[in-house]
Motif scaffolding. Sequence first.
Motif, PDB file in Angstrom:
ATOM      1  N   ASN A 118       0.828  -1.213   0.000  1.00  0.00           N
ATOM      2  CA  ASN A 118       0.000   0.000   0.000  1.00  0.00           C
ATOM      3  C   ASN A 118       0.856   1.255   0.000  1.00  0.00           C
ATOM      4  O   ASN A 118       0.504   2.264  -0.619  1.00  0.00           O
ATOM      5  CB  ASN A 118      -0.917   0.018   1.228  1.00  0.00           C
ATOM      6  N   TYR A 123      -2.770   2.610  -6.702  1.00  0.00           N
ATOM      7  CA  TYR A 123      -4.039   1.881  -6.583  1.00  0.00           C
ATOM      8  C   TYR A 123      -4.281   0.989  -7.802  1.00  0.00           C
ATOM      9  O   TYR A 123      -4.740  -0.148  -7.673  1.00  0.00           O
ATOM     10  CB  TYR A 123      -5.189   2.876  -6.419  1.00  0.00           C
ATOM     11  N   ARG A 126      -2.534  -2.274  -7.546  1.00  0.00           N
ATOM     12  CA  ARG A 126      -3.153  -3.183  -6.574  1.00  0.00           C
ATOM     13  C   ARG A 126      -4.433  -3.794  -7.141  1.00  0.00           C
ATOM     14  O   ARG A 126      -4.779  -4.943  -6.831  1.00  0.00           O
ATOM     15  CB  ARG A 126      -3.415  -2.457  -5.253  1.00  0.00           C
ATOM     16  N   ILE A 160      -8.784  -1.886  -1.461  1.00  0.00           N
ATOM     17  CA  ILE A 160      -9.547  -1.883  -2.711  1.00  0.00           C
ATOM     18  C   ILE A 160     -11.003  -1.557  -2.420  1.00  0.00           C
ATOM     19  O   ILE A 160     -11.599  -2.140  -1.508  1.00  0.00           O
ATOM     20  CB  ILE A 160      -9.458  -3.267  -3.406  1.00  0.00           C
TER      21      ILE A 160
END
Length: 241
Positions: A118, A123, A126, A160
């Motif tokens: 993280n 993002y 991920r 998420i």
Amino acid sequence: MIKWFGAFVGYLFLRLPGAIIGFLLGSLIDGSTARTGSVFTSFSKQQVSPADFELNLLSLCSIIIKADGQVSQQELDYVRQYFLSTYGKEKANAIFRTFNEVIKKREISGQRICAYLNQRTRYEVRLQLVHFLFGIAQADGHVSEAELRKLRELAGYLQIRSSDFESIMAMFVKSVDNAYTILEIERTATDDEVKKAYRNMAKKYHPDRVNTQDEAIKRGAEEKFKEVQKAYEAIQRERGL
């Protein structure tokens, strides 16, 4: 901000000379704070090294493979083939050897790994990571409830969004409204809303937005982008758009 406060306090005690001294001292403090802030900002956005990313990726793979209490040969083959095709035989074998040495020394913690990623990945990366893990779970023909629970847990650790997780899940766990779920809309959406949703999803999942050196994740981005296109085309056919 601090420099003006310093000037005000200095003025109260020593008038003009105090205001000048307070302003100068405050400026030094402001500068120090700004520099410290930039250091922390830089740290929070640093990129994970390819070697560390590969080991963490393999660790998450092992968590999914073991999620339902049985190690599926198809899932093992899926992961091994993916690493072989992505990195080549020599590098893939080196990654597996390092991974085996690492797991002998410590317990694999999904929460710890996700917290590490993280801080160091965008993002979009991920999102593709979750997509890749779903691919492993489905390698034996279906995604079990135990695997789905573990995937949802890891997605939570990776921060998420629920709508994004449901969209990815719809690509692997089939249902009547899969195409709509992939585009993160309801079946009752208007034609204009469908088109807008597709544009938004195409931007979100375009491979160019995945800023990573890892070929496995890049390939996952391409696969997910294709799924978004397929979902939109399915709705177009259904509605005659």
